[in-house]
Scaffold this motif. Sequence first.
Motif, PDB file in Angstrom:
ATOM      1  N   SER A  38       0.721  -1.134   0.067  1.00  0.00           N
ATOM      2  CA  SER A  38      -0.009   0.047  -0.086  1.00  0.00           C
ATOM      3  C   SER A  38       0.914   1.125  -0.136  1.00  0.00           C
ATOM      4  O   SER A  38       1.150   1.761   1.255  1.00  0.00           O
ATOM      5  CB  SER A  38      -0.903   0.032   1.050  1.00  0.00           C
ATOM      6  N   PRO A  39       1.188   1.789  -1.142  1.00  0.00           N
ATOM      7  CA  PRO A  39       1.993   3.090  -1.352  1.00  0.00           C
ATOM      8  C   PRO A  39       1.361   4.209  -0.240  1.00  0.00           C
ATOM      9  O   PRO A  39       2.050   4.917   0.199  1.00  0.00           O
ATOM     10  CB  PRO A  39       1.772   3.361  -2.627  1.00  0.00           C
ATOM     11  N   LYS A  40       0.028   4.206  -0.260  1.00  0.00           N
ATOM     12  CA  LYS A  40      -0.796   5.355   0.116  1.00  0.00           C
ATOM     13  C   LYS A  40      -0.309   5.158   1.972  1.00  0.00           C
ATOM     14  O   LYS A  40      -0.052   6.117   2.373  1.00  0.00           O
ATOM     15  CB  LYS A  40      -2.275   5.065   0.372  1.00  0.00           C
ATOM     16  N   LEU A  41      -0.494   3.864   2.336  1.00  0.00           N
ATOM     17  CA  LEU A  41       0.093   3.834   3.806  1.00  0.00           C
ATOM     18  C   LEU A  41       1.405   4.176   3.882  1.00  0.00           C
ATOM     19  O   LEU A  41       1.657   4.785   5.165  1.00  0.00           O
ATOM     20  CB  LEU A  41      -0.529   2.369   4.208  1.00  0.00           C
ATOM     21  N   ALA A  42       2.067   3.562   3.176  1.00  0.00           N
ATOM     22  CA  ALA A  42       3.655   3.860   3.196  1.00  0.00           C
ATOM     23  C   ALA A  42       3.809   5.334   3.333  1.00  0.00           C
ATOM     24  O   ALA A  42       4.743   5.818   4.178  1.00  0.00           O
ATOM     25  CB  ALA A  42       4.265   3.246   1.962  1.00  0.00           C
ATOM     26  N   HIS A  43       3.375   6.065   2.358  1.00  0.00           N
ATOM     27  CA  HIS A  43       3.554   7.533   2.432  1.00  0.00           C
ATOM     28  C   HIS A  43       3.084   8.347   3.850  1.00  0.00           C
ATOM     29  O   HIS A  43       3.679   9.273   4.365  1.00  0.00           O
ATOM     30  CB  HIS A  43       3.196   8.635   0.964  1.00  0.00           C
ATOM     31  N   ASP A 112      -2.227  11.199  -0.013  1.00  0.00           N
ATOM     32  CA  ASP A 112      -3.695  11.746  -0.566  1.00  0.00           C
ATOM     33  C   ASP A 112      -3.992  11.443  -2.047  1.00  0.00           C
ATOM     34  O   ASP A 112      -4.892  11.208  -2.623  1.00  0.00           O
ATOM     35  CB  ASP A 112      -3.790  13.355  -0.110  1.00  0.00           C
ATOM     36  N   VAL A 113      -2.900  11.700  -2.887  1.00  0.00           N
ATOM     37  CA  VAL A 113      -2.738  11.442  -4.259  1.00  0.00           C
ATOM     38  C   VAL A 113      -3.195   9.858  -4.534  1.00  0.00           C
ATOM     39  O   VAL A 113      -3.961   9.573  -5.266  1.00  0.00           O
ATOM     40  CB  VAL A 113      -1.570  11.596  -4.933  1.00  0.00           C
ATOM     41  N   HIS A 114      -2.584   9.058  -3.739  1.00  0.00           N
ATOM     42  CA  HIS A 114      -2.734   7.546  -3.838  1.00  0.00           C
ATOM     43  C   HIS A 114      -4.250   7.203  -3.355  1.00  0.00           C
ATOM     44  O   HIS A 114      -4.772   6.488  -3.903  1.00  0.00           O
ATOM     45  CB  HIS A 114      -1.699   6.649  -3.051  1.00  0.00           C
ATOM     46  N   PHE A 115      -4.546   7.983  -2.337  1.00  0.00           N
ATOM     47  CA  PHE A 115      -5.776   7.577  -1.896  1.00  0.00           C
ATOM     48  C   PHE A 115      -7.025   7.881  -2.834  1.00  0.00           C
ATOM     49  O   PHE A 115      -8.057   7.262  -2.997  1.00  0.00           O
ATOM     50  CB  PHE A 115      -6.308   8.530  -0.526  1.00  0.00           C
ATOM     51  N   ARG A 116      -6.729   8.949  -3.645  1.00  0.00           N
ATOM     52  CA  ARG A 116      -7.720   9.400  -4.691  1.00  0.00           C
ATOM     53  C   ARG A 116      -7.317   8.252  -5.993  1.00  0.00           C
ATOM     54  O   ARG A 116      -8.313   8.644  -6.816  1.00  0.00           O
ATOM     55  CB  ARG A 116      -7.298  10.801  -5.097  1.00  0.00           C
ATOM     56  N   GLY A 117      -6.722   7.414  -5.948  1.00  0.00           N
ATOM     57  CA  GLY A 117      -6.614   6.707  -6.868  1.00  0.00           C
ATOM     58  C   GLY A 117      -5.784   7.151  -8.267  1.00  0.00           C
ATOM     59  O   GLY A 117      -5.767   6.706  -9.296  1.00  0.00           O
ATOM     60  N   MET A 118      -4.978   8.131  -7.843  1.00  0.00           N
ATOM     61  CA  MET A 118      -4.016   8.820  -9.166  1.00  0.00           C
ATOM     62  C   MET A 118      -2.760   8.595  -8.926  1.00  0.00           C
ATOM     63  O   MET A 118      -2.344   7.781  -7.797  1.00  0.00           O
ATOM     64  CB  MET A 118      -4.396  10.495  -8.683  1.00  0.00           C
ATOM     65  N   ASP A 119      -1.964   8.820 -10.064  1.00  0.00           N
ATOM     66  CA  ASP A 119      -0.351   8.423  -9.943  1.00  0.00           C
ATOM     67  C   ASP A 119       0.278  10.003  -9.780  1.00  0.00           C
ATOM     68  O   ASP A 119      -0.084  10.774 -10.203  1.00  0.00           O
ATOM     69  CB  ASP A 119      -0.263   7.961 -11.516  1.00  0.00           C
ATOM     70  N   LEU A 120       1.163   9.667  -8.837  1.00  0.00           N
ATOM     71  CA  LEU A 120       1.792  10.781  -8.414  1.00  0.00           C
ATOM     72  C   LEU A 120       2.732  11.397  -9.767  1.00  0.00           C
ATOM     73  O   LEU A 120       2.666  12.559  -9.702  1.00  0.00           O
ATOM     74  CB  LEU A 120       3.286  10.385  -7.435  1.00  0.00           C
TER      75      LEU A 120
END
Length: 130
Positions: A38-43, A112-120
Amino acid sequence: MHLMTFMEAVKPRWYERTLVLAVQRVFFNAYFLGYLLSPKLAHRVVGYLEEEAIHPYTEYLKDIEAGKIENVPAPPIAIDYWQLPAGATLKDVVIVRADEAHHRDVNHFASDVHFRGMDLKDTPAPLDYH
């Protein structure tokens, strides 16, 4: 970079260095696995770690200013990295704790970006972003 700077300034004993390296190895592997899952959790975790790092630096700064900790010259690695003046001291390095606040903000933004399902890579930070 703060860890490397303080390793130079404090000159820990061999067993303290070994402990730091062991903890880094465990964290690196756990973080790597966490990022894969989970990149979202890691960030978000890094954002909170950076946020928590600000408080000890503030206390350390108070101790330097109170004379409890000697304000030794800044290590060359810190002077080079943060482009500090040649006569910089440990206090100057600790004042750069705003660096941690920036890292906090960047990682929370990435989460937040990952949470919204977008790519950095497709989501630049806003112009007024720190």
